[in-house]
Design a protein around this motif. Sequence first.
Motif, short mmCIF file in Angstrom:
data_model
loop_
_atom_site.label_atom_id
_atom_site.label_comp_id
_atom_site.label_asym_id
_atom_site.label_seq_id
_atom_site.Cartn_x
_atom_site.Cartn_y
_atom_site.Cartn_z
N THR A 21 1.49 -8.41 -12.29
CA THR A 21 2.71 -9.11 -12.68
C THR A 21 3.40 -9.75 -11.47
OG1 THR A 21 3.91 -7.01 -12.52
CG2 THR A 21 3.07 -7.65 -14.68
N TYR A 22 2.65 -9.86 -10.38
CA TYR A 22 3.22 -10.41 -9.15
C TYR A 22 3.51 -11.91 -9.34
CZ TYR A 22 3.51 -11.87 -4.25
OH TYR A 22 3.92 -12.39 -3.06
N SER A 23 4.67 -12.33 -8.91
CA SER A 23 5.04 -13.75 -8.98
C SER A 23 5.42 -14.24 -7.59
CB SER A 23 6.19 -13.97 -9.96
OG SER A 23 7.34 -13.24 -9.55
N VAL A 24 5.13 -15.49 -7.33
CA VAL A 24 5.39 -16.05 -6.01
C VAL A 24 6.74 -16.74 -5.99
CG1 VAL A 24 2.94 -16.34 -5.51
CG2 VAL A 24 4.22 -18.22 -6.56
N THR A 25 7.33 -16.80 -4.82
CA THR A 25 8.57 -17.55 -4.64
C THR A 25 8.23 -19.03 -4.53
OG1 THR A 25 8.45 -17.42 -2.22
CG2 THR A 25 9.54 -15.59 -3.38
N ASP A 26 9.24 -19.87 -4.62
CA ASP A 26 9.02 -21.30 -4.48
C ASP A 26 8.40 -21.62 -3.12
OD1 ASP A 26 10.06 -21.66 -6.98
OD2 ASP A 26 12.05 -22.30 -6.27
N GLU A 27 8.86 -20.92 -2.09
CA GLU A 27 8.33 -21.15 -0.75
C GLU A 27 6.86 -20.75 -0.66
OE1 GLU A 27 9.29 -19.84 3.90
OE2 GLU A 27 10.62 -19.22 2.27
N GLU A 28 6.50 -19.61 -1.28
CA GLU A 28 5.10 -19.17 -1.28
C GLU A 28 4.24 -20.14 -2.08
OE1 GLU A 28 5.53 -14.32 -0.96
OE2 GLU A 28 5.85 -15.31 -2.90
N ALA A 29 4.76 -20.66 -3.18
CA ALA A 29 4.00 -21.61 -4.00
C ALA A 29 3.67 -22.87 -3.21
CB ALA A 29 4.79 -21.96 -5.26
N VAL A 30 4.62 -23.33 -2.42
CA VAL A 30 4.38 -24.51 -1.59
C VAL A 30 3.28 -24.23 -0.58
CG1 VAL A 30 5.38 -26.00 0.19
CG2 VAL A 30 6.69 -25.46 -1.87
N ALA A 31 3.32 -23.06 0.05
CA ALA A 31 2.31 -22.69 1.04
C ALA A 31 0.92 -22.59 0.41
CB ALA A 31 2.69 -21.38 1.72
N GLU A 66 -6.66 -16.37 -2.42
CA GLU A 66 -5.22 -16.15 -2.57
C GLU A 66 -4.96 -14.84 -3.33
OE1 GLU A 66 -2.83 -17.77 -1.22
OE2 GLU A 66 -3.67 -19.73 -0.69
N ALA A 67 -5.69 -14.64 -4.43
CA ALA A 67 -5.50 -13.42 -5.22
C ALA A 67 -5.92 -12.19 -4.44
CB ALA A 67 -6.31 -13.53 -6.51
N LEU A 68 -7.02 -12.31 -3.70
CA LEU A 68 -7.51 -11.19 -2.91
C LEU A 68 -6.53 -10.84 -1.79
CD1 LEU A 68 -9.74 -9.18 -2.29
CD2 LEU A 68 -11.00 -11.01 -1.14
N ASN A 69 -5.98 -11.86 -1.16
CA ASN A 69 -5.01 -11.64 -0.09
C ASN A 69 -3.78 -10.90 -0.63
OD1 ASN A 69 -4.36 -12.31 2.79
ND2 ASN A 69 -2.60 -13.30 1.82
N THR A 70 -3.31 -11.31 -1.80
CA THR A 70 -2.17 -10.64 -2.43
C THR A 70 -2.51 -9.21 -2.80
OG1 THR A 70 -1.46 -12.77 -3.35
CG2 THR A 70 -0.46 -10.80 -4.27
N ALA A 71 -3.73 -8.99 -3.30
CA ALA A 71 -4.15 -7.65 -3.70
C ALA A 71 -4.18 -6.70 -2.50
CB ALA A 71 -5.53 -7.71 -4.34
N LEU A 72 -4.65 -7.19 -1.37
CA LEU A 72 -4.69 -6.36 -0.17
C LEU A 72 -3.27 -6.06 0.32
CD1 LEU A 72 -7.64 -8.14 1.68
CD2 LEU A 72 -7.69 -5.86 0.64
N THR A 73 -2.40 -7.05 0.25
CA THR A 73 -1.00 -6.85 0.66
C THR A 73 -0.31 -5.83 -0.25
OG1 THR A 73 -0.90 -9.14 1.47
CG2 THR A 73 1.19 -8.03 1.05
N ALA A 74 -0.69 -5.85 -1.54
CA ALA A 74 -0.10 -4.92 -2.51
C ALA A 74 -0.79 -3.56 -2.51
CB ALA A 74 -0.15 -5.53 -3.91
N ASN A 75 -1.73 -3.37 -1.57
CA ASN A 75 -2.44 -2.09 -1.43
C ASN A 75 -3.24 -1.72 -2.68
OD1 ASN A 75 -1.46 -1.51 1.24
ND2 ASN A 75 0.52 -0.98 0.30
N LEU A 76 -3.79 -2.71 -3.35
CA LEU A 76 -4.65 -2.43 -4.50
C LEU A 76 -5.95 -1.79 -4.02
CD1 LEU A 76 -5.30 -2.81 -7.57
CD2 LEU A 76 -6.42 -4.95 -6.92
N GLN A 77 -6.38 -0.75 -4.67
CA GLN A 77 -7.66 -0.11 -4.39
C GLN A 77 -8.48 -0.12 -5.67
OE1 GLN A 77 -9.30 1.21 -1.50
NE2 GLN A 77 -10.89 1.06 -3.07
#
Length: 511
Positions: free
Chosen positions: A61-71, A190-201
């Motif tokens: 359910t992770y959502s990006v900020t406007d700034e992250e969406a631009v990046a 992008e999804a994998l990077n977010t998953a690692l940041t969120a400590n998904l195992q």
Amino acid sequence: MDSLSSFSHPKRKPRWLLVKWLLIGVLILITVLLINTYRFTAPETVTRHKPTETNIHPLATYSVTDEEAVAITERLSKAIQFPTVSVRNHPEANKEAFAGFTQFLEQSYPQVFQSLSLTRINEHGLLFHWQGSNPSLKPVLFLSHSDVVPVPESQRSQWTYPPFAGVIDQGFIHGRGALDDKASLMGWLEALNTALTANLQPARSIYFAFGQDEEVGGQYGAISIAKHLADQGITFEFILDEGSYITEGMVPNIKERVALIGPGEKGYLSLKLTAKSDAGHSSKPPKLTTAGRIAKAVANIQANPFPVDLTYTATFVKGLGDEAPFVQRMVMANRWLFEPIADYVIPAIPELQATMRTTIAPTMLQGSDVDNVLPGLSSAIINFRILPGDSIQKVIDRTRTLIDDPEVTIEIYGNASEPSRISSTESSGYQILAQSIRETLNDDTIKIAPMIMIGATDARHYEHLTEQSYRFIGLTLTKETVNGFHGVNEKIGVESYLESIRFYQRLLSKL
């Protein structure tokens, strides 16, 4: 007069009996057709539920900020700016572009490159391995490719923006590879990077294979990566590659979005037809020049399309359920009766028509270089996309019979592959994909239909490593954007791209 009536009366009775039984037969036929049609609905096999805090990882359910969406958008734009055009049988072609692209990925996603094990295959092929927590579970494999098709010089003036500029304008990211297939590759990262940041195992191990020459057959990318995996004895619960997508306004009579999942793909074959004779002056031509002989051969082949087989079109229409037009449902539910006239009752939509038969597409013709010289050699390349049930050998034999000319030689041109196996729509892999789509779109009623891929993908090279192989990229495409595949003004909507990343995140959270 009375005697004549008595003679003629017995002759009328059998006629009325015949009409009576004909009417009964017609009524029975209509009843059978209607019953079959109304029963022609795919069974619901996907477990639907609303995700809760206790059964789903926050990544989903992770959502990006406007700034992250631009990046995120700018990173895809930058990826398009590397002209990673693959060339058949030339693995060193555009080497600098591929090297630059890989370096860009390393700089953009350092956590991915540092956290996952990476095996480089033939320099530009990338195979990532994310170790799961439960070794008893079979791993899954996600595929994409970094190469793109070229943009012919004759088409460049037709592009609104330069094809490798990666321009972002009016809600779209423009450029070659935006759809095929850098949006998928970058979306996974992008999804994998977010998953690692969120400590998904993940419970099961996950592999990511990014080939570098999918557009020209996959010899140095997918084929080599698949061999590397096979040599290690690795097999997969399921595989997911590019291909099908979410349609919007593309399925006749359905305004809502429809998610298409490809459970298999057609085979690929190009045949080269060649005719030879002595070159000469065009003022004294023979009865049939080599160019004329080849033209006649091509005309004979195109004038005799392959027979219709509605098996795979029917599974697609069945997946649409009651949303499909009644006539189409009736045809598909009663193929035994309507298959011979399918060409007249199925809409003339190229993508839909292509699921009905092995297709024939002459693509390259060659004769003399000048207009007043008889060509000593003329040739044509015909591309066939082979429907399961046909085969490479069947296509070759049929082509030889239709040409019926010993002066025309036939040979396979480039790489060829048989039609893939068709994976089950009731398997665990399909169920996970379907449920991830519903939850990403927050739409429990969206139609999800299997549709055989009419194009070739890298997935065919991995088929021996799994029983479940699917094709879906998570993007929503319209009639306007879908024409960008290998075409002019390729582009992808920013919102569609962000939504596809959410789909990948949701999928990762379920593994």
